[in-house]
Design a protein around this motif. Sequence first.
Motif, mmCIF file in Angstrom:
data_model
loop_
_atom_site.group_PDB
_atom_site.id
_atom_site.type_symbol
_atom_site.label_atom_id
_atom_site.label_comp_id
_atom_site.label_asym_id
_atom_site.label_seq_id
_atom_site.Cartn_x
_atom_site.Cartn_y
_atom_site.Cartn_z
ATOM 1 N N LEU A 1 0.759 -0.907 -0.076
ATOM 2 C CA LEU A 1 -0.126 -0.204 -0.376
ATOM 3 C C LEU A 1 1.316 0.811 -0.030
ATOM 4 C CD1 LEU A 1 -2.536 -0.596 2.311
ATOM 5 C CD2 LEU A 1 -2.960 -0.607 0.542
ATOM 6 N N LYS A 2 -0.004 2.600 -0.892
ATOM 7 C CA LYS A 2 0.983 3.071 -0.566
ATOM 8 C C LYS A 2 0.103 4.234 0.744
ATOM 9 C CE LYS A 2 1.588 4.611 -5.470
ATOM 10 N NZ LYS A 2 1.437 5.757 -6.396
ATOM 11 N N PHE A 3 1.098 4.662 1.590
ATOM 12 C CA PHE A 3 0.087 4.792 3.238
ATOM 13 C C PHE A 3 0.776 5.525 4.399
ATOM 14 C CE2 PHE A 3 3.381 1.478 4.337
ATOM 15 C CZ PHE A 3 3.817 2.252 5.238
ATOM 16 N N GLU A 4 0.435 6.270 4.949
ATOM 17 C CA GLU A 4 0.554 7.027 5.817
ATOM 18 C C GLU A 4 -0.187 7.165 6.815
ATOM 19 O OE1 GLU A 4 0.259 11.008 5.592
ATOM 20 O OE2 GLU A 4 -2.463 11.208 5.259
ATOM 21 N N ILE A 5 0.552 7.122 8.408
ATOM 22 C CA ILE A 5 0.179 6.917 9.788
ATOM 23 C C ILE A 5 -0.200 8.189 10.768
ATOM 24 C CG2 ILE A 5 -0.287 5.334 11.596
ATOM 25 C CD1 ILE A 5 1.549 3.545 10.189
ATOM 26 N N ILE A 6 -1.422 8.474 11.105
ATOM 27 C CA ILE A 6 -1.436 9.356 11.651
ATOM 28 C C ILE A 6 -2.012 9.617 13.463
ATOM 29 C CG2 ILE A 6 -2.277 11.725 11.632
ATOM 30 C CD1 ILE A 6 -2.520 12.180 8.793
ATOM 31 N N PRO A 7 -0.694 8.694 13.950
ATOM 32 C CA PRO A 7 -1.057 9.217 15.389
ATOM 33 C C PRO A 7 -1.893 10.359 16.271
ATOM 34 C CG PRO A 7 1.342 8.475 15.296
ATOM 35 C CD PRO A 7 0.373 8.910 13.106
ATOM 36 N N VAL A 8 -2.335 10.545 16.668
ATOM 37 C CA VAL A 8 -2.775 11.672 17.599
ATOM 38 C C VAL A 8 -2.752 11.165 18.956
ATOM 39 C CG1 VAL A 8 -5.284 13.379 17.290
ATOM 40 C CG2 VAL A 8 -5.198 11.980 15.769
ATOM 41 N N ASP A 9 -1.641 12.426 19.525
ATOM 42 C CA ASP A 9 -2.019 12.230 20.681
ATOM 43 C C ASP A 9 -2.477 12.988 21.599
ATOM 44 O OD1 ASP A 9 -0.635 12.245 23.350
ATOM 45 O OD2 ASP A 9 1.023 13.004 22.682
ATOM 46 N N ASP A 10 -3.734 12.399 22.192
ATOM 47 C CA ASP A 10 -5.595 13.045 22.978
ATOM 48 C C ASP A 10 -4.531 13.704 24.182
ATOM 49 O OD1 ASP A 10 -7.843 14.434 22.950
ATOM 50 O OD2 ASP A 10 -8.280 12.882 22.327
ATOM 51 N N ARG A 11 -3.382 14.803 23.951
ATOM 52 C CA ARG A 11 -3.420 14.988 25.670
ATOM 53 C C ARG A 11 -2.626 14.241 26.854
ATOM 54 N NH1 ARG A 11 -8.629 16.462 28.323
ATOM 55 N NH2 ARG A 11 -9.243 14.281 27.262
ATOM 56 N N SER A 12 -2.197 13.847 25.965
ATOM 57 C CA SER A 12 -2.109 12.225 26.719
ATOM 58 C C SER A 12 -1.093 12.853 27.864
ATOM 59 C CB SER A 12 -0.925 11.530 26.299
ATOM 60 O OG SER A 12 -1.901 10.552 25.284
ATOM 61 N N THR A 13 -0.750 12.128 28.997
ATOM 62 C CA THR A 13 0.287 12.796 30.335
ATOM 63 C C THR A 13 1.286 11.430 30.929
ATOM 64 O OG1 THR A 13 -1.533 11.623 32.474
ATOM 65 C CG2 THR A 13 -1.318 14.154 31.490
ATOM 66 N N ASP A 14 0.720 9.990 30.118
ATOM 67 C CA ASP A 14 2.360 9.213 30.528
ATOM 68 C C ASP A 14 3.267 9.234 28.876
ATOM 69 O OD1 ASP A 14 0.955 8.795 27.923
ATOM 70 O OD2 ASP A 14 0.053 6.012 28.556
ATOM 71 N N LYS A 15 3.700 8.774 28.922
ATOM 72 C CA LYS A 15 4.845 8.501 27.499
ATOM 73 C C LYS A 15 4.677 8.344 26.646
ATOM 74 C CE LYS A 15 8.318 6.253 30.899
ATOM 75 N NZ LYS A 15 9.459 5.214 31.663
ATOM 76 N N THR A 16 3.158 8.281 25.995
ATOM 77 C CA THR A 16 2.733 7.728 24.714
ATOM 78 C C THR A 16 3.638 9.526 23.800
ATOM 79 O OG1 THR A 16 0.679 7.586 25.412
ATOM 80 C CG2 THR A 16 0.408 8.579 22.918
ATOM 81 N N THR A 17 3.481 10.431 23.800
ATOM 82 C CA THR A 17 4.024 11.680 22.939
ATOM 83 C C THR A 17 5.464 11.235 23.239
ATOM 84 O OG1 THR A 17 2.723 13.461 23.942
ATOM 85 C CG2 THR A 17 4.711 14.224 23.438
ATOM 86 N N LEU A 18 6.948 10.775 23.619
ATOM 87 C CA LEU A 18 7.790 10.757 23.976
ATOM 88 C C LEU A 18 7.607 9.780 22.994
ATOM 89 C CD1 LEU A 18 10.680 11.081 24.358
ATOM 90 C CD2 LEU A 18 10.346 9.597 25.952
ATOM 91 N N ILE A 19 6.839 8.640 22.928
ATOM 92 C CA ILE A 19 7.064 7.369 21.971
ATOM 93 C C ILE A 19 6.964 7.497 20.868
ATOM 94 C CG2 ILE A 19 5.815 4.940 21.553
ATOM 95 C CD1 ILE A 19 6.061 5.233 24.801
ATOM 96 N N LEU A 20 5.729 8.214 20.527
ATOM 97 C CA LEU A 20 4.965 8.868 18.993
ATOM 98 C C LEU A 20 6.038 9.780 18.373
ATOM 99 C CD1 LEU A 20 1.515 9.808 19.753
ATOM 100 C CD2 LEU A 20 2.627 7.543 18.382
ATOM 101 N N LYS A 21 7.192 10.791 18.624
ATOM 102 C CA LYS A 21 7.791 11.171 18.881
ATOM 103 C C LYS A 21 9.304 10.374 17.688
ATOM 104 C CE LYS A 21 6.982 16.388 20.895
ATOM 105 N NZ LYS A 21 7.686 16.578 21.931
ATOM 106 N N GLU A 22 9.295 9.407 18.316
ATOM 107 C CA GLU A 22 10.723 8.576 18.534
ATOM 108 C C GLU A 22 10.105 7.378 16.984
ATOM 109 O OE1 GLU A 22 11.501 6.429 21.669
ATOM 110 O OE2 GLU A 22 12.595 8.058 23.039
ATOM 111 N N ILE A 23 9.348 7.127 17.176
ATOM 112 C CA ILE A 23 8.979 6.300 16.237
ATOM 113 C C ILE A 23 8.319 6.883 13.976
ATOM 114 C CG2 ILE A 23 6.413 5.363 15.084
ATOM 115 C CD1 ILE A 23 5.726 4.365 18.039
ATOM 116 N N SER A 24 8.312 8.343 14.928
ATOM 117 C CA SER A 24 8.494 9.557 14.014
ATOM 118 C C SER A 24 9.363 10.011 13.465
ATOM 119 C CB SER A 24 7.239 10.732 14.442
ATOM 120 O OG SER A 24 7.982 11.895 14.968
#
Length: 242
Positions: A32-55
């Motif tokens: 597939l031609k694709f993109e993934i758009i994870p939306v960090d919805d006001r997280s207060t745990d490590k979700t934000t950091l993990i998403l930045k690392e993945i990107s």
Amino acid sequence: MTVSFIIPFHNEEKNCLPSILRIIKFARKNRLKFEIIPVDDRSTDKTTLILKEISVKYHNVKPVFRRDDGKEKGNTMGKALIEGTRQAKGDFIIWTMGDLADSLVSYKDIIEKLSEGFDLVFGSRYMPGGSSGNLDPLKARLYSSGTLLAKMLFGIPIHDITNAFRGFKKSIFNRIKLEESGFSISPELAIKAYLKGFKLGEVPTTYTNRVEGISNFKLYHMTKSYLFLYIKLFIKSLANRF
């Protein structure tokens, strides 16, 4: 044809990496031609950091970060899905949850249906071949009742409109005004698309309850939001305001 996978995450530090990696694996396997758009919805745990690392590692993972302005209360999954979809560049959009509940097999079935000409395709737990899996029986009854009520009020010919798991053409998103901020965005999109005459389809899917993390589901708030939405849309439909 490009597919955009929109995934809302609220405090999903244990699920966000495996959720994204399995979609990447699926998309590559199916070329597939694709993109993934994870939306960090006001997280207060490590979700934000993990998403930045993945990107940083994967160029087609393009996270969106929604911060808490102090005014939003309760579940805001709807706002996260709307924001992610606005920023999507794909021809087809797939909404999928960040708790690993949705079936990879159904991704392929949804994309095939959209390619056949359907505008909006639902992952249905309650059609022949589908299953609510290990979902709590009370939740399953509420979800199926929500769809039954929508059938009675609006005549919508779908077995499962309360499941947010679905795919649709980006073009229809631009023609439907979505206003619900929480879980009720799922039936809102379904009903409004049907009343506007878009071609709806569905594919069977099997739900898998989360293993990690804590659900944001609140039975009372869900029921209340569905009822208010249905009343509002029914009154509008009588006035032919769609």
